[in-house]
Design a protein around this motif. Structure first.
Motif, short mmCIF file in Angstrom:
data_model
loop_
_atom_site.label_atom_id
_atom_site.label_comp_id
_atom_site.label_asym_id
_atom_site.label_seq_id
_atom_site.Cartn_x
_atom_site.Cartn_y
_atom_site.Cartn_z
N LEU A 59 -2.87 -2.94 16.46
CA LEU A 59 -3.54 -3.73 17.49
C LEU A 59 -3.54 -2.96 18.81
O LEU A 59 -2.52 -2.88 19.49
CB LEU A 59 -2.84 -5.08 17.68
CG LEU A 59 -2.99 -6.08 16.55
CD1 LEU A 59 -2.20 -7.34 16.86
CD2 LEU A 59 -4.44 -6.43 16.36
N GLU A 60 -4.66 -2.38 19.15
CA GLU A 60 -4.80 -1.68 20.42
C GLU A 60 -5.53 -2.52 21.45
O GLU A 60 -5.48 -2.22 22.64
CB GLU A 60 -5.56 -0.37 20.21
CG GLU A 60 -4.84 0.62 19.32
CD GLU A 60 -5.65 1.88 19.09
OE1 GLU A 60 -6.71 2.02 19.73
OE2 GLU A 60 -5.23 2.70 18.28
N SER A 61 -6.21 -3.55 21.03
CA SER A 61 -7.02 -4.33 21.94
C SER A 61 -6.21 -5.08 23.00
O SER A 61 -6.71 -5.26 24.12
CB SER A 61 -7.91 -5.31 21.18
OG SER A 61 -7.14 -6.10 20.32
N PRO A 62 -4.97 -5.54 22.76
CA PRO A 62 -4.23 -6.17 23.85
C PRO A 62 -4.00 -5.24 25.04
O PRO A 62 -3.99 -5.67 26.19
CB PRO A 62 -2.91 -6.59 23.21
CG PRO A 62 -3.24 -6.80 21.78
CD PRO A 62 -4.27 -5.75 21.48
N LYS A 63 -3.85 -3.94 24.76
CA LYS A 63 -3.72 -2.97 25.85
C LYS A 63 -5.00 -2.89 26.68
O LYS A 63 -4.96 -2.77 27.90
CB LYS A 63 -3.39 -1.59 25.29
CG LYS A 63 -2.07 -1.50 24.58
CD LYS A 63 -1.91 -0.13 23.97
CE LYS A 63 -0.79 -0.11 22.97
NZ LYS A 63 -0.70 1.15 22.26
N ILE A 64 -6.13 -2.96 26.00
CA ILE A 64 -7.42 -2.92 26.70
C ILE A 64 -7.58 -4.17 27.57
O ILE A 64 -8.01 -4.09 28.71
CB ILE A 64 -8.58 -2.78 25.71
CG1 ILE A 64 -8.46 -1.47 24.92
CG2 ILE A 64 -9.92 -2.84 26.43
CD1 ILE A 64 -9.45 -1.36 23.79
N VAL A 65 -7.21 -5.33 27.02
CA VAL A 65 -7.30 -6.58 27.78
C VAL A 65 -6.40 -6.51 29.00
O VAL A 65 -6.79 -6.87 30.12
CB VAL A 65 -6.96 -7.79 26.89
CG1 VAL A 65 -6.84 -9.05 27.71
CG2 VAL A 65 -8.00 -7.95 25.81
N LEU A 66 -5.16 -6.06 28.82
CA LEU A 66 -4.22 -5.96 29.93
C LEU A 66 -4.74 -4.99 30.99
O LEU A 66 -4.67 -5.27 32.19
CB LEU A 66 -2.85 -5.51 29.41
CG LEU A 66 -1.73 -5.48 30.44
CD1 LEU A 66 -1.48 -6.88 30.99
CD2 LEU A 66 -0.48 -4.90 29.83
N GLY A 67 -5.27 -3.85 30.56
CA GLY A 67 -5.83 -2.89 31.51
C GLY A 67 -7.01 -3.47 32.28
O GLY A 67 -7.15 -3.25 33.49
N ALA A 68 -7.88 -4.21 31.60
CA ALA A 68 -9.02 -4.82 32.27
C ALA A 68 -8.58 -5.89 33.26
O ALA A 68 -9.13 -5.99 34.36
CB ALA A 68 -9.97 -5.43 31.24
N LEU A 69 -7.56 -6.66 32.90
CA LEU A 69 -7.08 -7.69 33.81
C LEU A 69 -6.42 -7.09 35.04
O LEU A 69 -6.65 -7.54 36.17
CB LEU A 69 -6.10 -8.63 33.09
CG LEU A 69 -6.71 -9.51 32.02
CD1 LEU A 69 -5.63 -10.32 31.32
CD2 LEU A 69 -7.77 -10.43 32.61
N ILE A 70 -5.60 -6.06 34.85
CA ILE A 70 -4.96 -5.40 36.00
C ILE A 70 -6.00 -4.73 36.88
O ILE A 70 -5.96 -4.83 38.10
CB ILE A 70 -3.89 -4.40 35.52
CG1 ILE A 70 -2.71 -5.16 34.91
CG2 ILE A 70 -3.42 -3.51 36.65
CD1 ILE A 70 -1.68 -4.28 34.26
N GLY A 71 -6.97 -4.07 36.27
CA GLY A 71 -8.05 -3.46 37.05
C GLY A 71 -8.86 -4.48 37.81
O GLY A 71 -9.25 -4.26 38.96
#
Length: 99
Positions: A68-80
């Protein structure tokens, strides 16, 4: 001349009261503000596209199994998104002195 004597000489000038400053926008500032608005809009659009991509990838990963790599993408998008939307408020507070 000592520093104390300089301060005593400058005191009447400093004690005259409030100095009134009228802010004036620099020339061509509207163009710069327009560019900043476009960049802000593009950052928001990139964040939304990243969240949509991460949602699709999350579904794909859950359906097919695997890491599962997508939670990292979601977290990065939210922080950005938090950083890009709060940048305007932080800069406004700095420029206006926190008011």
């Amino acid at each position: 001349m000592s520093a104390t004597a300089l301060l005593l000489d400058a005191y009447p000038l400093l004690a005259q009261g409030e100095i009134k400053i009228t802010p004036k926008a620099p020339p061509e500032s509207e163009r710069l503000l327009n560019i900043v608005r476009y960049i802000s809009w593009l950052a928001m659009l990139a964040g939304i596209a990243s969240l949509i991509y991460a949602g699709g990838k999350f579904g794909w990963e859950r359906f097919h199994g695997g890491a599962l790599e997508s939670p990292k993408i979601v977290l990065g998008a939210l922080i950005g998104g938090i950083l890009s939307t709060s940048a305007g408020g932080v800069m406004n507070a700095i420029v206006t002195g926190g008011g």
